[in-house]
Design a protein around this motif. Sequence first.
Motif, PDB file in Angstrom:
ATOM      1  N   SER A  38     -39.634 -55.338  13.328  1.00 20.21           N
ATOM      2  CA  SER A  38     -39.824 -56.447  12.571  1.00 20.21           C
ATOM      3  C   SER A  38     -40.821 -56.184  11.404  1.00 20.21           C
ATOM      4  CB  SER A  38     -40.232 -57.844  13.515  1.00 20.21           C
ATOM      5  OG  SER A  38     -41.343 -57.463  14.138  1.00 20.21           O
ATOM      6  N   MET A  39     -41.539 -55.039  11.476  1.00 18.24           N
ATOM      7  CA  MET A  39     -42.528 -54.570  10.343  1.00 18.24           C
ATOM      8  C   MET A  39     -43.675 -55.167  10.432  1.00 18.24           C
ATOM      9  SD  MET A  39     -40.692 -52.326   8.493  1.00 18.24           S
ATOM     10  CE  MET A  39     -41.739 -52.080   7.239  1.00 18.24           C
ATOM     11  N   ASP A  40     -44.119 -55.540  11.703  1.00 23.53           N
ATOM     12  CA  ASP A  40     -45.633 -56.086  11.991  1.00 23.53           C
ATOM     13  C   ASP A  40     -46.421 -54.988  12.711  1.00 23.53           C
ATOM     14  OD1 ASP A  40     -44.947 -58.736  11.381  1.00 23.53           O
ATOM     15  OD2 ASP A  40     -44.177 -59.248  13.455  1.00 23.53           O
ATOM     16  N   SER A  41     -47.604 -55.252  12.432  1.00 26.19           N
ATOM     17  CA  SER A  41     -48.323 -53.876  12.768  1.00 26.19           C
ATOM     18  C   SER A  41     -48.868 -54.638  14.128  1.00 26.19           C
ATOM     19  CB  SER A  41     -49.736 -53.780  12.065  1.00 26.19           C
ATOM     20  OG  SER A  41     -50.489 -54.865  11.943  1.00 26.19           O
ATOM     21  N   VAL A  42     -49.263 -53.320  15.188  1.00 24.63           N
ATOM     22  CA  VAL A  42     -49.854 -53.818  16.521  1.00 24.63           C
ATOM     23  C   VAL A  42     -51.182 -53.124  16.702  1.00 24.63           C
ATOM     24  CG1 VAL A  42     -49.366 -53.519  18.953  1.00 24.63           C
ATOM     25  CG2 VAL A  42     -47.533 -53.606  17.364  1.00 24.63           C
ATOM     26  N   ALA A  43     -52.148 -53.822  16.834  1.00 24.02           N
ATOM     27  CA  ALA A  43     -53.464 -53.388  17.280  1.00 24.02           C
ATOM     28  C   ALA A  43     -53.718 -53.508  18.793  1.00 24.02           C
ATOM     29  CB  ALA A  43     -54.533 -54.188  16.439  1.00 24.02           C
ATOM     30  N   PHE A  50     -51.101 -49.483  15.360  1.00 23.80           N
ATOM     31  CA  PHE A  50     -49.598 -48.848  14.927  1.00 23.80           C
ATOM     32  C   PHE A  50     -48.985 -49.747  13.950  1.00 23.80           C
ATOM     33  CE2 PHE A  50     -49.964 -47.847  19.209  1.00 23.80           C
ATOM     34  CZ  PHE A  50     -49.435 -46.347  19.160  1.00 23.80           C
ATOM     35  N   GLU A  51     -48.719 -49.143  12.574  1.00 19.30           N
ATOM     36  CA  GLU A  51     -47.874 -50.012  11.487  1.00 19.30           C
ATOM     37  C   GLU A  51     -46.955 -49.348  10.756  1.00 19.30           C
ATOM     38  OE1 GLU A  51     -50.729 -50.859   8.374  1.00 19.30           O
ATOM     39  OE2 GLU A  51     -51.624 -48.771   8.500  1.00 19.30           O
ATOM     40  N   CYS A  52     -45.996 -50.146  10.547  1.00 13.33           N
ATOM     41  CA  CYS A  52     -45.042 -49.524   9.883  1.00 13.33           C
ATOM     42  C   CYS A  52     -45.219 -49.361   8.197  1.00 13.33           C
ATOM     43  CB  CYS A  52     -43.462 -50.214   9.854  1.00 13.33           C
ATOM     44  SG  CYS A  52     -42.894 -50.032  11.431  1.00 13.33           S
ATOM     45  N   VAL A  53     -44.950 -48.231   7.406  1.00 14.55           N
ATOM     46  CA  VAL A  53     -45.196 -48.147   6.240  1.00 14.55           C
ATOM     47  C   VAL A  53     -43.964 -47.833   5.544  1.00 14.55           C
ATOM     48  CG1 VAL A  53     -46.449 -46.957   4.566  1.00 14.55           C
ATOM     49  CG2 VAL A  53     -47.443 -47.266   6.711  1.00 14.55           C
ATOM     50  N   VAL A  77     -43.964 -44.847  10.955  1.00 13.50           N
ATOM     51  CA  VAL A  77     -44.839 -45.464  11.818  1.00 13.50           C
ATOM     52  C   VAL A  77     -46.004 -44.732  11.798  1.00 13.50           C
ATOM     53  CG1 VAL A  77     -45.501 -46.097  14.113  1.00 13.50           C
ATOM     54  CG2 VAL A  77     -43.073 -46.401  13.240  1.00 13.50           C
ATOM     55  N   LYS A  78     -47.057 -45.330  11.603  1.00 15.18           N
ATOM     56  CA  LYS A  78     -48.514 -44.846  11.228  1.00 15.18           C
ATOM     57  C   LYS A  78     -49.193 -45.084  12.359  1.00 15.18           C
ATOM     58  CE  LYS A  78     -47.898 -42.934   7.096  1.00 15.18           C
ATOM     59  NZ  LYS A  78     -48.088 -41.534   6.400  1.00 15.18           N
ATOM     60  N   PHE A  79     -50.285 -44.393  13.052  1.00 12.84           N
ATOM     61  CA  PHE A  79     -51.385 -44.584  13.852  1.00 12.84           C
ATOM     62  C   PHE A  79     -52.493 -44.450  13.462  1.00 12.84           C
ATOM     63  CE2 PHE A  79     -53.905 -43.495  17.632  1.00 12.84           C
ATOM     64  CZ  PHE A  79     -53.810 -44.854  18.168  1.00 12.84           C
ATOM     65  N   LYS A  80     -53.485 -45.190  13.378  1.00 16.41           N
ATOM     66  CA  LYS A  80     -54.876 -45.180  13.053  1.00 16.41           C
ATOM     67  C   LYS A  80     -55.669 -45.499  14.382  1.00 16.41           C
ATOM     68  CE  LYS A  80     -58.507 -46.531  10.315  1.00 16.41           C
ATOM     69  NZ  LYS A  80     -59.109 -47.715   9.423  1.00 16.41           N
ATOM     70  N   PRO A  81     -56.494 -44.278  14.829  1.00 16.88           N
ATOM     71  CA  PRO A  81     -57.095 -44.303  16.047  1.00 16.88           C
ATOM     72  C   PRO A  81     -58.363 -45.372  15.955  1.00 16.88           C
ATOM     73  CG  PRO A  81     -57.245 -42.206  15.343  1.00 16.88           C
ATOM     74  CD  PRO A  81     -56.345 -43.022  14.418  1.00 16.88           C
ATOM     75  N   ALA A  82     -58.821 -45.881  16.943  1.00 22.98           N
ATOM     76  CA  ALA A  82     -59.802 -46.977  16.793  1.00 22.98           C
ATOM     77  C   ALA A  82     -61.093 -45.826  16.927  1.00 22.98           C
ATOM     78  CB  ALA A  82     -59.707 -47.924  17.949  1.00 22.98           C
ATOM     79  N   THR A  83     -62.258 -46.719  16.496  1.00 22.39           N
ATOM     80  CA  THR A  83     -63.236 -45.746  16.810  1.00 22.39           C
ATOM     81  C   THR A  83     -63.640 -45.282  18.280  1.00 22.39           C
ATOM     82  OG1 THR A  83     -64.023 -47.049  14.771  1.00 22.39           O
ATOM     83  CG2 THR A  83     -65.919 -45.796  15.856  1.00 22.39           C
TER      84      THR A  83
END
Length: 91
Positions: A38-43, A50-53, A77-83
């Motif tokens: 549904s093109m939402d991001s998941v934190a 995780f987010e769709c680009v 789908v892109k993943f940005k790791p948390a600090t």
Amino acid sequence: MDSKDFVNIFAKKSGLDIESATEAIEAITSSLTDTLVSMDSVAIPSFGTFECVKKDEFITRDIVTNKRVLLPPSIEVKFKPATALSNSIKD
């Protein structure tokens, strides 16, 4: 690590049996998939986002034939790791 190893570790840490752990993992991945579709991001706190680009179509050159090729638009789908995750991997 394969999926069996991951399920075993998850079951051990969560206190669930293997079958319940498998169902929990399937529920998590299904929910994650539905949200991303549904093109939402998941934190996920202390883990990452995780987010769709959407990538636009673009023209590139085929290295074999040297012809120009139009690549269609796509969604990644892109993943940005948390600090916290990045720091624990570094340590």
